[in-house]
Design a protein around this motif. Sequence first.
Motif, PDB file in Angstrom:
ATOM      1  N   GLY A  87     -10.037  14.107  11.867  1.00 11.30           N
ATOM      2  CA  GLY A  87      -9.757  15.518  12.128  1.00 11.30           C
ATOM      3  C   GLY A  87      -8.305  15.708  12.523  1.00 11.30           C
ATOM      4  N   PRO A  88      -7.816  16.958  12.443  1.00 12.77           N
ATOM      5  CA  PRO A  88      -6.383  17.217  12.640  1.00 12.77           C
ATOM      6  C   PRO A  88      -5.868  16.846  14.033  1.00 12.77           C
ATOM      7  CG  PRO A  88      -7.620  19.285  12.468  1.00 12.77           C
ATOM      8  CD  PRO A  88      -8.559  18.185  12.093  1.00 12.77           C
ATOM      9  N   THR A  89      -6.722  16.869  15.089  1.00 10.33           N
ATOM     10  CA  THR A  89      -6.239  16.462  16.411  1.00 10.33           C
ATOM     11  C   THR A  89      -6.973  15.199  16.906  1.00 10.33           C
ATOM     12  OG1 THR A  89      -7.740  18.034  17.495  1.00 10.33           O
ATOM     13  CG2 THR A  89      -5.483  18.777  17.094  1.00 10.33           C
ATOM     14  N   ALA A  90      -7.594  14.464  15.966  1.00 12.96           N
ATOM     15  CA  ALA A  90      -8.202  13.170  16.307  1.00 12.96           C
ATOM     16  C   ALA A  90      -7.183  12.068  16.019  1.00 12.96           C
ATOM     17  CB  ALA A  90      -9.470  12.947  15.501  1.00 12.96           C
ATOM     18  N   LYS A  91      -7.546  10.817  16.313  1.00 17.34           N
ATOM     19  CA  LYS A  91      -6.602   9.712  16.097  1.00 17.34           C
ATOM     20  C   LYS A  91      -6.320   9.529  14.607  1.00 17.34           C
ATOM     21  CE  LYS A  91      -5.789   4.891  17.393  1.00 17.34           C
ATOM     22  NZ  LYS A  91      -4.735   4.985  18.398  1.00 17.34           N
ATOM     23  N   VAL A  92      -7.381   9.536  13.782  1.00 19.59           N
ATOM     24  CA  VAL A  92      -7.209   9.434  12.330  1.00 19.59           C
ATOM     25  C   VAL A  92      -7.290  10.845  11.751  1.00 19.59           C
ATOM     26  CG1 VAL A  92      -8.153   8.467  10.193  1.00 19.59           C
ATOM     27  CG2 VAL A  92      -8.178   7.112  12.300  1.00 19.59           C
ATOM     28  N   ARG A  93      -6.209  11.246  11.046  1.00 19.19           N
ATOM     29  CA  ARG A  93      -6.073  12.664  10.736  1.00 19.19           C
ATOM     30  C   ARG A  93      -6.494  13.062   9.332  1.00 19.19           C
ATOM     31  NH1 ARG A  93      -0.977  14.635  14.441  1.00 19.19           N
ATOM     32  NH2 ARG A  93      -1.444  13.190  16.121  1.00 19.19           N
ATOM     33  N   ASP A  94      -6.584  12.098   8.411  1.00 17.43           N
ATOM     34  CA  ASP A  94      -6.990  12.483   7.062  1.00 17.43           C
ATOM     35  C   ASP A  94      -7.833  11.401   6.404  1.00 17.43           C
ATOM     36  OD1 ASP A  94      -5.175  10.609   5.498  1.00 17.43           O
ATOM     37  OD2 ASP A  94      -3.730  11.692   6.732  1.00 17.43           O
ATOM     38  N   GLN A  95      -8.537  11.783   5.334  1.00 19.14           N
ATOM     39  CA  GLN A  95      -9.478  10.891   4.653  1.00 19.14           C
ATOM     40  C   GLN A  95      -8.793   9.647   4.094  1.00 19.14           C
ATOM     41  OE1 GLN A  95     -12.696  10.716   4.377  1.00 19.14           O
ATOM     42  NE2 GLN A  95     -13.140  12.578   5.525  1.00 19.14           N
ATOM     43  N   GLN A  96      -7.588   9.822   3.579  1.00 21.79           N
ATOM     44  CA  GLN A  96      -6.902   8.698   2.953  1.00 21.79           C
ATOM     45  C   GLN A  96      -6.625   7.584   3.968  1.00 21.79           C
ATOM     46  OE1 GLN A  96      -3.147   9.747   1.190  1.00 21.79           O
ATOM     47  NE2 GLN A  96      -2.859   7.662   0.413  1.00 21.79           N
ATOM     48  N   SER A  97      -6.100   7.968   5.139  1.00 25.70           N
ATOM     49  CA  SER A  97      -5.858   6.969   6.186  1.00 25.70           C
ATOM     50  C   SER A  97      -7.174   6.339   6.620  1.00 25.70           C
ATOM     51  CB  SER A  97      -5.221   7.617   7.415  1.00 25.70           C
ATOM     52  OG  SER A  97      -4.151   8.419   7.060  1.00 25.70           O
ATOM     53  N   ALA A  98      -8.210   7.153   6.731  1.00 19.22           N
ATOM     54  CA  ALA A  98      -9.517   6.654   7.176  1.00 19.22           C
ATOM     55  C   ALA A  98     -10.030   5.604   6.194  1.00 19.22           C
ATOM     56  CB  ALA A  98     -10.500   7.804   7.299  1.00 19.22           C
ATOM     57  N   LYS A  99      -9.890   5.876   4.901  1.00 14.51           N
ATOM     58  CA  LYS A  99     -10.393   4.937   3.887  1.00 14.51           C
ATOM     59  C   LYS A  99      -9.636   3.630   3.900  1.00 14.51           C
ATOM     60  CE  LYS A  99     -12.557   8.032   0.618  1.00 14.51           C
ATOM     61  NZ  LYS A  99     -12.232   9.021  -0.402  1.00 14.51           N
ATOM     62  N   ARG A 100      -8.321   3.733   4.044  1.00 16.83           N
ATOM     63  CA  ARG A 100      -7.502   2.527   4.071  1.00 16.83           C
ATOM     64  C   ARG A 100      -7.853   1.664   5.276  1.00 16.83           C
ATOM     65  NH1 ARG A 100      -2.315  -0.036   2.737  1.00 16.83           N
ATOM     66  NH2 ARG A 100      -2.343  -1.240   4.650  1.00 16.83           N
ATOM     67  N   LEU A 101      -7.991   2.318   6.420  1.00 13.80           N
ATOM     68  CA  LEU A 101      -8.336   1.609   7.647  1.00 13.80           C
ATOM     69  C   LEU A 101      -9.691   0.918   7.501  1.00 13.80           C
ATOM     70  CD1 LEU A 101      -7.821   0.965  10.639  1.00 13.80           C
ATOM     71  CD2 LEU A 101      -8.726   3.216  11.228  1.00 13.80           C
ATOM     72  N   ALA A 102     -10.658   1.641   6.906  1.00 11.88           N
ATOM     73  CA  ALA A 102     -12.006   1.094   6.725  1.00 11.88           C
ATOM     74  C   ALA A 102     -11.958  -0.153   5.841  1.00 11.88           C
ATOM     75  CB  ALA A 102     -12.916   2.154   6.116  1.00 11.88           C
ATOM     76  N   GLU A 103     -11.184  -0.076   4.783  1.00 12.36           N
ATOM     77  CA  GLU A 103     -11.070  -1.187   3.848  1.00 12.36           C
ATOM     78  C   GLU A 103     -10.519  -2.441   4.537  1.00 12.36           C
ATOM     79  OE1 GLU A 103     -12.421  -1.019   0.936  1.00 12.36           O
ATOM     80  OE2 GLU A 103     -11.908  -3.170   0.854  1.00 12.36           O
ATOM     81  N   GLN A 104      -9.469  -2.251   5.331  1.00 11.87           N
ATOM     82  CA  GLN A 104      -8.870  -3.370   6.059  1.00 11.87           C
ATOM     83  C   GLN A 104      -9.847  -3.935   7.083  1.00 11.87           C
ATOM     84  OE1 GLN A 104      -6.325  -5.158   5.656  1.00 11.87           O
ATOM     85  NE2 GLN A 104      -4.380  -4.078   5.451  1.00 11.87           N
ATOM     86  N   LEU A 105     -10.539  -3.047   7.796  1.00 11.36           N
ATOM     87  CA  LEU A 105     -11.522  -3.497   8.787  1.00 11.36           C
ATOM     88  C   LEU A 105     -12.567  -4.393   8.124  1.00 11.36           C
ATOM     89  CD1 LEU A 105     -12.046  -0.214  10.856  1.00 11.36           C
ATOM     90  CD2 LEU A 105     -11.518  -2.446  11.861  1.00 11.36           C
ATOM     91  N   ARG A 106     -13.046  -3.966   6.953  1.00 11.44           N
ATOM     92  CA  ARG A 106     -14.076  -4.736   6.258  1.00 11.44           C
ATOM     93  C   ARG A 106     -13.569  -6.106   5.855  1.00 11.44           C
ATOM     94  NH1 ARG A 106     -14.696   0.122   3.127  1.00 11.44           N
ATOM     95  NH2 ARG A 106     -16.200   1.469   4.203  1.00 11.44           N
ATOM     96  N   THR A 107     -12.340  -6.149   5.314  1.00  8.95           N
ATOM     97  CA  THR A 107     -11.779  -7.426   4.856  1.00  8.95           C
ATOM     98  C   THR A 107     -11.612  -8.408   6.010  1.00  8.95           C
ATOM     99  OG1 THR A 107     -10.533  -6.140   3.250  1.00  8.95           O
ATOM    100  CG2 THR A 107      -9.877  -8.439   3.530  1.00  8.95           C
TER     101      THR A 107
END
Lengths: 509, 509
Positions: free
Chosen positions: B298-318
Amino acid sequence: MTKNSQQRLLTLTARKLDIDTHQELTIYLHQDSYVCHSEGFSALSRVRVNSDDHSIIATLHIVRGSQLTPYEIGFSDSAWQHMQLTDGDQVWVSHPKPLESLSYLRAKVFGHKLNEDQIRTIVNDVVAGRYADVHLAAFITACGDRKLDTDEIIALTRAMVDSGSRLNWQRDIIVDKHCVGGLPGNRTTPIVVSILASLGLTMPKTSSRAITSPAGTADTMETLTEVSLSLSQMQEVVRQHGGCLAWGGSVQLSPADDLLIRVERALDIDSEGQLIASVLSKKIAAGATHVLIDIPVGPTAKVRDQQSAKRLAEQLRTVAQALGLQLRVLFSDGSQPVGRGIGPALEALDILAVLENSPQAPQDLKERAILLAGELLEMSEAAAAGKGQQQARQALEQGHAWQCFQAICQAQGGLRQPPVANYRYNLLADCAGRVAAIDNRLLSQAAKLAGAPVDKAAGIVIYKHLGDSVKSGETLLTLHAESPGELDYAVEFLNAHPELIQLQPDPIP
Amino acid sequence: MTKNSQQRLLTLTARKLDIDTHQELTIYLHQDSYVCHSEGFSALSRVRVNSDDHSIIATLHIVRGSQLTPYEIGFSDSAWQHMQLTDGDQVWVSHPKPLESLSYLRAKVFGHKLNEDQIRTIVNDVVAGRYADVHLAAFITACGDRKLDTDEIIALTRAMVDSGSRLNWQRDIIVDKHCVGGLPGNRTTPIVVSILASLGLTMPKTSSRAITSPAGTADTMETLTEVSLSLSQMQEVVRQHGGCLAWGGSVQLSPADDLLIRVERALDIDSEGQLIASVLSKKIAAGATHVLIDIPVGPTAKVRDQQSAKRLAEQLRTVAQALGLQLRVLFSDGSQPVGRGIGPALEALDILAVLENSPQAPQDLKERAILLAGELLEMSEAAAAGKGQQQARQALEQGHAWQCFQAICQAQGGLRQPPVANYRYNLLADCAGRVAAIDNRLLSQAAKLAGAPVDKAAGIVIYKHLGDSVKSGETLLTLHAESPGELDYAVEFLNAHPELIQLQPDPIP
């Protein structure tokens, strides 16, 4: 929020705690302070402190003892100075607003190029004491390696110049020199100033004290005369004699540089951009128009190979040009110390020997000074191309430089005799051979352990240079110390580091 | 140099100064200390301090007052703890050897990839307290943005796990969850633990206290029961009830993370690599085998957009896969706070309402907890695919989770009633409309100004969520404080930030 309401809620009584935290503005609150509770402040929080006239952002340390009551706030020396308080004054504290310039710093971490305004805002916040040491460390790291491009280095240099005072000497040509450090005993500056001033050039030299080395030019000159001059005193000396040899600390030149440089050294992270901005901003602020940069190149010097030296020289020239500064670079031999003395008074004795044309004067120091003075004479068109060194040599050997040096010292408060250390230790060669290598860094460290630069007379006299032949039992160097404890300490260091001077067996004749 | 000679030369008497400098090990010497002179130590020097049994590298502050004599050395709390001294003990000081790992740090600044050994050496030096805050800041900056590649993140995670204790629960499946912060009131953990433990899963939850937020799970649970459990107490609670809700501070999990995280927040420099290593090292050290990561976007949360969220998720999984950890990521709505309470006790009341199936329980908190519990049930194959939420809902709505929660709290030392704040202030809507936006960050800040998390009862109750319709004069939120001063301060902040809750005029019907 209005100032009055903050004041009502969170007023504290100021106390000077006599703690030197160096540049990091630090405040102290008692753990039972109602401010800690109401504001949720804890150790290392950043806190804004306000008086009627001043405001700082400082780092919080929490105390539990009787040093402070819960209604008091303690200040480190630097924080106290910034706030200009008197013991017992009332101040109030609050959460600082996030610094806009930290978002530029973050942008740099993310690889963005900063524009001139952004760099200026960062530099202004640094000078105003709004950066904690961790922020300075982040800025230095983000600019580390070669992450600043030429535009950014130019902007940084300009912002650093503008962050402090700028001297104006009312003359067309002002010469200056700088050595990109790392070479013990390389104290050419007083000789170069004396030669050039005796030839009619203007060289109002402001120098620094040692930070990590056994002596700075200001430390050395202080054993010979007064160096803490006010700006008007400097101006008078320069007006009379064309040069001065003063400590730069009393004239706030490029204060941002002073703040960055200590954290930079703690990190030991080389940043080409900051090195260039540091050197050139100091020179421009000091009013220089023509600057010679000496880059010693050697395996234990700051710059270790020709390629790095060339790249650095190229960047220096580009930035200097953008800032309207005439600049020339000289690559010199950085493989061993210069002269014999290492340490304030011992280096002063070398300088006197060269100026007085003593037969014992160290020739390498003399020749380096002549080389540098010659370049500056040609740069400033006081000598024809190829004639600079000859003119410099004459000025030195005919005693004009020595006269000029004495006159400058007299004008600064009188020429004095450097102090002498009572405790000595001779390091003897345990075999015969030729000197194959000298480690500049270990040599500096040993001189510091003996007490330099705090103990002015302490340091090292080295008798042998690269290629010199040595007999078994011959003295390689003498340690000088002002107390037996310090002498012992340095002796143990020497014994632990036999690689400091490496001997190679002579070939059988 | 031998220890004896150092001791002879530079012995000092240890004094505990009761100053909390947080993690930075700090020592204090008098400016007239002979050690300062002989060693050339000055403010901010790094100094090695040795006793017969321990040795640290600390940062020097210089004092001039009567707090210390020139023959004494003062210690900050953290330095005192590391040295394990008694007042009056003799210690000796020396120059620290340069840390080898700082050369790796510099290599990272210069863009080199670090290998596993180098990263491990850095982490070990951090945990041993050998890094000053400026070094930590440089390391965080050098790893900032995405400068750590996947191999480096894996190595960092592994080194951080190995730097502290690692819990072993003697069971095949240990579930855990983590939320990538930034959402006030999002206190699902106690509910999720209760649901899963009631269904026979093992979830030995260790949580942190708030660092920059108005409450951490440990702060909230502390208003309901004892959370400072020893490892053996935790093991007993988990053995009996399948879960616990303890503070992680007493069991030294990934201590490197604790040291890095505070400097990271001071700098506010996001580093994807360090975020991943931080989260996963804590979970692995806590003995988890199956972990669910909640990423509110969300706009005032730590992760602000879907793209960053997806990238972070991918790295976490790896990284999780490389470390043998089962991991699932859930993207959730991060546009507004969860539940009503913000602050330790107020969030505890929401949790109790959900667990007790009170008709007033905040439905958003309940549904989030069911969603997370359902995912974990399916991940650990305790529920068939698609059946997890249903099972979780039953456990909650039939009261099993509530029974389990009570049993856990009893075993931890008894269930208690959260405290209540006496000072209140209602923020009223000054017009009618619909809630168009809520700023999570400003809301957290207001709750902190009211006293949370130090004052357990302080904080905010928010009555309206996005899309809710509001009448003019209706209460939007209530501030809770334990003192009138703190209440006033938070009220002024609310008045200064009308954008905290934004209303949109209702369309004319």
